[in-house]
Structures are given as C-alpha cells and as structure tokens.
Design a protein around this motif. Structure first.
Motif, PDB file in Angstrom:
ATOM      1  N   VAL A 152      25.271  19.327 -13.974  1.00 30.83           N
ATOM      2  CA  VAL A 152      23.864  19.554 -14.268  1.00 30.83           C
ATOM      3  C   VAL A 152      23.745  20.000 -15.724  1.00 30.83           C
ATOM      4  CG1 VAL A 152      23.955  21.982 -13.519  1.00 30.83           C
ATOM      5  CG2 VAL A 152      21.773  20.762 -13.505  1.00 30.83           C
ATOM      6  N   LEU A 153      22.686  19.556 -16.377  1.00 30.09           N
ATOM      7  CA  LEU A 153      22.378  20.050 -17.717  1.00 30.09           C
ATOM      8  C   LEU A 153      21.641  21.371 -17.574  1.00 30.09           C
ATOM      9  CD1 LEU A 153      22.132  19.676 -20.841  1.00 30.09           C
ATOM     10  CD2 LEU A 153      19.912  18.610 -20.386  1.00 30.09           C
ATOM     11  N   SER A 154      22.065  22.379 -18.304  1.00 25.39           N
ATOM     12  CA  SER A 154      21.390  23.667 -18.255  1.00 25.39           C
ATOM     13  C   SER A 154      21.372  24.287 -19.641  1.00 25.39           C
ATOM     14  CB  SER A 154      22.067  24.600 -17.243  1.00 25.39           C
ATOM     15  OG  SER A 154      21.249  25.740 -16.993  1.00 25.39           O
ATOM     16  N   VAL A 155      20.814  25.491 -19.728  1.00 22.88           N
ATOM     17  CA  VAL A 155      20.751  26.202 -21.003  1.00 22.88           C
ATOM     18  C   VAL A 155      21.142  27.659 -20.803  1.00 22.88           C
ATOM     19  CG1 VAL A 155      19.026  24.711 -22.082  1.00 22.88           C
ATOM     20  CG2 VAL A 155      18.266  26.641 -20.701  1.00 22.88           C
ATOM     21  N   LEU A 156      21.866  28.191 -21.776  1.00 21.99           N
ATOM     22  CA  LEU A 156      22.108  29.620 -21.860  1.00 21.99           C
ATOM     23  C   LEU A 156      20.911  30.244 -22.571  1.00 21.99           C
ATOM     24  CD1 LEU A 156      25.796  29.491 -23.136  1.00 21.99           C
ATOM     25  CD2 LEU A 156      25.106  30.654 -21.032  1.00 21.99           C
ATOM     26  N   THR A 157      20.309  31.269 -21.989  1.00 24.45           N
ATOM     27  CA  THR A 157      19.118  31.874 -22.586  1.00 24.45           C
ATOM     28  C   THR A 157      19.406  33.291 -23.071  1.00 24.45           C
ATOM     29  OG1 THR A 157      18.409  32.528 -20.355  1.00 24.45           O
ATOM     30  CG2 THR A 157      17.464  30.509 -21.272  1.00 24.45           C
ATOM     31  N   ASN A 158      18.580  33.741 -24.030  1.00 23.77           N
ATOM     32  CA  ASN A 158      18.659  35.128 -24.474  1.00 23.77           C
ATOM     33  C   ASN A 158      17.519  35.941 -23.859  1.00 23.77           C
ATOM     34  OD1 ASN A 158      16.325  34.544 -26.018  1.00 23.77           O
ATOM     35  ND2 ASN A 158      17.534  34.098 -27.852  1.00 23.77           N
ATOM     36  N   GLU A 159      17.396  37.194 -24.260  1.00 22.96           N
ATOM     37  CA  GLU A 159      16.410  38.084 -23.647  1.00 22.96           C
ATOM     38  C   GLU A 159      14.977  37.629 -23.875  1.00 22.96           C
ATOM     39  OE1 GLU A 159      18.971  38.946 -25.387  1.00 22.96           O
ATOM     40  OE2 GLU A 159      20.154  40.427 -24.267  1.00 22.96           O
ATOM     41  N   LYS A 160      14.737  36.848 -24.936  1.00 18.46           N
ATOM     42  CA  LYS A 160      13.392  36.368 -25.238  1.00 18.46           C
ATOM     43  C   LYS A 160      13.145  34.962 -24.688  1.00 18.46           C
ATOM     44  CE  LYS A 160      12.920  39.164 -29.431  1.00 18.46           C
ATOM     45  NZ  LYS A 160      12.639  39.143 -30.902  1.00 18.46           N
ATOM     46  N   GLY A 161      14.074  34.468 -23.920  1.00 20.93           N
ATOM     47  CA  GLY A 161      13.924  33.136 -23.351  1.00 20.93           C
ATOM     48  C   GLY A 161      14.390  32.024 -24.256  1.00 20.93           C
ATOM     49  N   GLY A 162      14.875  32.372 -25.462  1.00 26.62           N
ATOM     50  CA  GLY A 162      15.367  31.362 -26.385  1.00 26.62           C
ATOM     51  C   GLY A 162      16.677  30.757 -25.924  1.00 26.62           C
ATOM     52  N   ILE A 163      16.981  29.588 -26.450  1.00 28.78           N
ATOM     53  CA  ILE A 163      18.150  28.836 -26.002  1.00 28.78           C
ATOM     54  C   ILE A 163      19.341  29.128 -26.906  1.00 28.78           C
ATOM     55  CG2 ILE A 163      19.093  26.530 -25.607  1.00 28.78           C
ATOM     56  CD1 ILE A 163      16.221  25.599 -25.010  1.00 28.78           C
ATOM     57  N   ILE A 164      20.358  29.786 -26.343  1.00 26.20           N
ATOM     58  CA  ILE A 164      21.601  30.064 -27.064  1.00 26.20           C
ATOM     59  C   ILE A 164      22.397  28.780 -27.225  1.00 26.20           C
ATOM     60  CG2 ILE A 164      23.796  31.314 -26.958  1.00 26.20           C
ATOM     61  CD1 ILE A 164      22.330  33.535 -25.433  1.00 26.20           C
ATOM     62  N   ASP A 165      22.368  27.943 -26.210  1.00 20.45           N
ATOM     63  CA  ASP A 165      23.032  26.643 -26.246  1.00 20.45           C
ATOM     64  C   ASP A 165      22.612  25.854 -25.021  1.00 20.45           C
ATOM     65  OD1 ASP A 165      24.626  24.584 -27.118  1.00 20.45           O
ATOM     66  OD2 ASP A 165      26.536  25.486 -26.554  1.00 20.45           O
ATOM     67  N   ASP A 166      22.696  24.531 -25.125  1.00 17.66           N
ATOM     68  CA  ASP A 166      22.571  23.692 -23.936  1.00 17.66           C
ATOM     69  C   ASP A 166      23.980  23.221 -23.572  1.00 17.66           C
ATOM     70  OD1 ASP A 166      22.544  22.082 -26.312  1.00 17.66           O
ATOM     71  OD2 ASP A 166      21.955  20.358 -25.112  1.00 17.66           O
ATOM     72  N   LEU A 167      24.228  23.058 -22.298  1.00 17.11           N
ATOM     73  CA  LEU A 167      25.585  22.769 -21.834  1.00 17.11           C
ATOM     74  C   LEU A 167      25.545  21.979 -20.533  1.00 17.11           C
ATOM     75  CD1 LEU A 167      27.128  25.961 -20.175  1.00 17.11           C
ATOM     76  CD2 LEU A 167      24.700  25.737 -20.692  1.00 17.11           C
ATOM     77  N   ILE A 168      26.655  21.316 -20.255  1.00 16.11           N
ATOM     78  CA  ILE A 168      26.845  20.650 -18.973  1.00 16.11           C
ATOM     79  C   ILE A 168      27.718  21.541 -18.101  1.00 16.11           C
ATOM     80  CG2 ILE A 168      27.828  18.663 -17.769  1.00 16.11           C
ATOM     81  CD1 ILE A 168      25.352  17.912 -19.219  1.00 16.11           C
ATOM     82  N   ILE A 169      27.261  21.801 -16.879  1.00 13.59           N
ATOM     83  CA  ILE A 169      28.019  22.604 -15.909  1.00 13.59           C
ATOM     84  C   ILE A 169      28.341  21.706 -14.724  1.00 13.59           C
ATOM     85  CG2 ILE A 169      28.020  24.659 -14.466  1.00 13.59           C
ATOM     86  CD1 ILE A 169      25.786  25.776 -16.250  1.00 13.59           C
ATOM     87  N   THR A 170      29.613  21.588 -14.391  1.00 12.82           N
ATOM     88  CA  THR A 170      30.036  20.765 -13.262  1.00 12.82           C
ATOM     89  C   THR A 170      30.790  21.625 -12.259  1.00 12.82           C
ATOM     90  OG1 THR A 170      30.243  18.841 -14.719  1.00 12.82           O
ATOM     91  CG2 THR A 170      31.276  18.703 -12.544  1.00 12.82           C
ATOM     92  N   ARG A 171      30.408  21.483 -10.995  1.00 14.17           N
ATOM     93  CA  ARG A 171      31.083  22.266  -9.947  1.00 14.17           C
ATOM     94  C   ARG A 171      32.275  21.484  -9.408  1.00 14.17           C
ATOM     95  NH1 ARG A 171      28.065  26.025  -5.832  1.00 14.17           N
ATOM     96  NH2 ARG A 171      29.855  27.209  -5.071  1.00 14.17           N
ATOM     97  N   HIS A 172      33.443  22.111  -9.465  1.00 16.23           N
ATOM     98  CA  HIS A 172      34.648  21.549  -8.870  1.00 16.23           C
ATOM     99  C   HIS A 172      34.986  22.341  -7.605  1.00 16.23           C
ATOM    100  CE1 HIS A 172      35.976  18.814 -12.246  1.00 16.23           C
ATOM    101  NE2 HIS A 172      34.929  19.440 -12.767  1.00 16.23           N
ATOM    102  N   HIS A 173      36.071  21.999  -6.962  1.00 18.87           N
ATOM    103  CA  HIS A 173      36.375  22.642  -5.679  1.00 18.87           C
ATOM    104  C   HIS A 173      36.689  24.121  -5.825  1.00 18.87           C
ATOM    105  CE1 HIS A 173      40.260  21.339  -7.319  1.00 18.87           C
ATOM    106  NE2 HIS A 173      40.818  22.312  -6.620  1.00 18.87           N
ATOM    107  N   ASP A 174      37.194  24.527  -7.001  1.00 16.37           N
ATOM    108  CA  ASP A 174      37.603  25.925  -7.150  1.00 16.37           C
ATOM    109  C   ASP A 174      37.063  26.585  -8.412  1.00 16.37           C
ATOM    110  OD1 ASP A 174      39.037  24.413  -8.937  1.00 16.37           O
ATOM    111  OD2 ASP A 174      40.948  25.450  -8.607  1.00 16.37           O
TER     112      ASP A 174
END
Length: 443
Positions: A152-174
C-alpha cells in the motif's frame, strides 16, 4: 591532440575527415577541436535542460565526480551502456543513455518495456509482534487490515499533518517491508528509530543496505518477466508480491512501479543485481531508462515526487492523497497530525494539488500561478514538463481554495510571460495497472 580528443569523444571524429586534411594536419586538428567543443556545448545544454525538469536533488552533471556520491551495484553497468551519470539524492544515477534520448526512452516504456535501476531507494524491514501497532502511530494506512503479500502507498506524517515522506509498505508473513525515498532515507530512519525508543511493544527496524531494487516497466514487462519465473504472473495483481527466482536467484517480485504502466519491482541481494539486469536487458523488448524518462512518465501518470509535490508543509488532504487514509484510521486516529487532517477533511483544505494542461509552452517547478487576466497569485507549480503522449505541456501545482475546480482557466508565469493553463484531471495519460484478467485504466 587529435588522438586524445578521439579517445574522449570518438563519435565526433571520422577517419575520412582526418584523411581529407592530411596535407595540413595542424589545420585539421584545429578544425576538429572546434567541432568537438561545439558538440560538447550542445550536449551540455541538452543535459542541463533534462536536469532542469528534475527536482533539486539532481544537480549539475559536471559535479558528478566531485561529490562523495553513493553508487548502486549497477553503476559501472550504466556507464558501459552509455549512461549520462548525474548526482541525484546523494547517489550517482543515470539521467539518460547515449543509445536513446529521454523522449525515446519515455515512448519505449509506454510501448514495450524499460529497465530502471531504483536501488537508490532505501529498503527496510520492520519485524516484531507489535510492528503494525508501532507503524500505525506514524502512517495513515490501515496496516492491521492489510492482507499478507500486499502493498500500500502511505505517508509518514508529522505533528502538523505534514508529509515526512511517502513510502510503499508491504506486508509479508513475518514483517513489513518499507521502501523509502532515497533523499529522505536518513531522516526517515532517524524518525523511526527515535519513535521506536519510546515504544513499549516489540518492534525491530532493520535497514537492508544489502539489497538492490530494479523496476521493469511497460505493457510488455509481464511477457518478458514470465520467461524467467515459474509463477503465473496473471495471478499477481497490482500491489501484490510473490517470492520467486530468476535464473536461480531469489527475488521478491512486486507488481508495482512509478510510471503508470503495468510493471514489476524486483528486490534481490545487491550482489545479484548485475546478473538479473543483464538477463533482462538481453531481451529484445527491453531497453534501459534513466531519471529523465522516469520523471516524465510519473508526471503523465499524475504521481507525486517528494521534494517537489510533497514536503513537510503539505498534508495528504492538500496533496489529493485522501484515499491513502484508511477508513478505520480516519475514525480512530492515533497517528501524528490526525487532528489537522481530520479538520481539513471536514472543512476543506486551504489549498490543494491540481493538474494543469498548457496549450502551449512548458512550466517548471516554482513558476507562479495566477488567476486568468489578474495579478492575483493563487498558487505555484511543483512539477512540470512536456507530455510526449499529449504533445503539450503538463504540470502539477497547489492552488488556493476556490481555484482548483475542473476546467478553471488560470495563467502560469514563465520567463516573465503569462501562459494560459487549464485545471485538468489527473492522470494526464491513462494508467494501466493490472488487477486481473484486464488492466484498470484511470482516465
């Protein structure tokens, strides 16, 4: 002098030219030297134009050897292929190749398949019984509901809702696999590490500097890759991944990319990157592609580039990434900047990212946007360039509330001249993401 120059820039020298001037070798050498200088000036100008369309992380090609740049496992391979190497996000990367212009590479990706080296991206693993709980404090995605072997594409946010970075997060078995932007890797890892030190649960962050990442993109990417993997790629949908082997080399194959086309990203040990790249490049449908084509392709697809279209002052709501926020997360919160983001969803953001089409001319980042026929500035371009598919200029930018309506007519100032621009839907060119028996095309 002639011999030295011929070794440096052999394409500018022809044996027949030297033979014609054997009677006056000094005159011949001087004339050929002038030709070399003119050719190099033209090449430098072309490189400068390409670099100007890339984010500020790409600096002058002339400084590529004067900086302490990181190199991907394919750096020498790019040079062998005629890659024009430039600094980008602290890395030495190919802008384009001598065998094809950026335009040719762009069109080849849309029509066949291109191989991109994206090993500058930072891969990291997050393990532990409470990994999802920890990561949900920092990103807006619903990770607890994310199926295994799905990204899934997601974003890391800061306290003001700003985007620290956008990243791809993939769930694996472990674990969760993270792919972070190269220019943000250091600050992202520091941010994650600091937050981990305050976390009571069990979660472990492992940056994987031993891995490389290649992207095979284009409508024929699946045809090419299927020749080397035993898994039926027709069963692998957009944003899903599978453990596989290419010529006996273990790889993680993810059906994703940054071009708007069907394609795959292949993660493997860095020591195996050259073998896999050479194998794929041996197929007649595949050509190498660099940063210039990557930027024009993602722009046509309406995809954001961190540092241009996203930064720590921009919220996901303003960026048009509301769809990245899981519905459960929107109700429950629990991530940094939740209150600001929730309020913007309820009341509307003060500005928002829009697509812009220019009937003539090309706008670049930081160009001011005005109301049509007015000196009132209502926004700024964040990315812009020529669309080979539309054969006209396209751009993305942020405009203030009330100025982002579809088909709204605006003006962009380029070199002290106002160019008409129309707010348009994104993507500018239909995307073709594979979701099963047929691709899904966003128009």
């Amino acid at each position: 002098r002639a011999r030295a120059l011929s070794l440096w820039c052999p394409s500018t020298f022809q044996t027949s030219s030297i033979k014609r001037h054997q009677g006056n070798s000094h005159s011949a050498i001087e004339m050929l030297t002038q030709r070399v200088c003119v050719r190099l000036l033209h090449q430098q100008s072309a490189v400068s134009r390409c670099l100007s369309s890339l984010p500020s992380r790409a600096s002058s090609a002339a400084t590529v050897n004067s900086e302490a740049l990181k190199e991907t496992p394919l750096c020498e391979y790019h040079e062998q292929l005629g890659g024009q190497m430039v600094p980008y996000g602290g890395w030495k990367m190919p802008l384009q190749y001598s065998t094809a212009s950026a335009l040719v590479s762009h069109n080849h990706t849309r029509q066949k398949a291109s191989l991109f080296d994206v090993s500058h991206m930072c891969q990291a693993h997050l393990l532990g019984d409470n990994a999802a709980e920890f990561l949900e404090q920092l990103v807006v995605a619903d990770l607890k509901a994310l199926p295994k072997f799905t990204g899934v594409l997601s974003v890391l946010t800061n306290e003001k809702g700003g985007i620290i970075d956008d990243l791809i997060i993939t769930r694996h078995h472990d674990r969760f696999n993270l792919v972070l932007n190269a220019g943000c890797a250091d600050k992202d890892l520091a941010h994650l590490t600091e937050r981990l030190s305050q976390f009571d649960g069990v979660a472990v962050l492992q940056p994987r500097l031993d891995l490389a990442l290649l992207a095979l993109q284009g409508p024929l990417a699946s045809t090419v890759l299927q020749r080397f993997v035993k898994e039926d790629l027709r069963l692998l949908r957009f944003m899903e991944c599978v453990y596989s082997e290419v010529a006996g080399i273990p790889v993680v194959v993810s059906r994703t990319g940054y071009t708007g086309e069907d394609g795959f990203e292949l993660s493997m040990k860095a020591r195996d990157a050259l073998s896999i790249a050479t194998l794929l490049m041996g197929e007649q449908e595949v050509e190498p592609a660099g940063l210039a084509a990557r930027d024009s392709l993602r722009l046509e697809a309406g995809l954001c580039l961190y540092g241009n279209d996203l930064d720590e002052t921009v919220t996901p709501v303003e960026a048009g990434l509301r769809w990245c926020i899981g519905e459960r997360r929107l109700k429950e919160g629990g991530f940094l900047g939740y209150d600001v983001i929730r309020q913007q969803i309820s009341e509307g953001p003060p500005r928002r990212r829009v697509g812009l089409v220019l009937p003539s001319g090309i706008a670049r980042a930081h160009a001011p946007i005005f109301k049509r026929g007015s000196d009132q500035q209502v926004g700024e371009v964040t990315s812009g360039g020529f669309s080979p598919m539309l054969k006209k200029g396209v751009a993305m930018g942020y405009v203030t509330k009330g100025n982002g309506k579809l088909n709204n007519e605006l003006e962009i100032e380029v070199r002290n001249k106002r160019l008409p621009a129309v707010v348009s839907r994104m993507p500018f060119h239909p995307t073709n993401y594979y979701v099963g028996e047929k691709t899904v095309s966003a128009e």
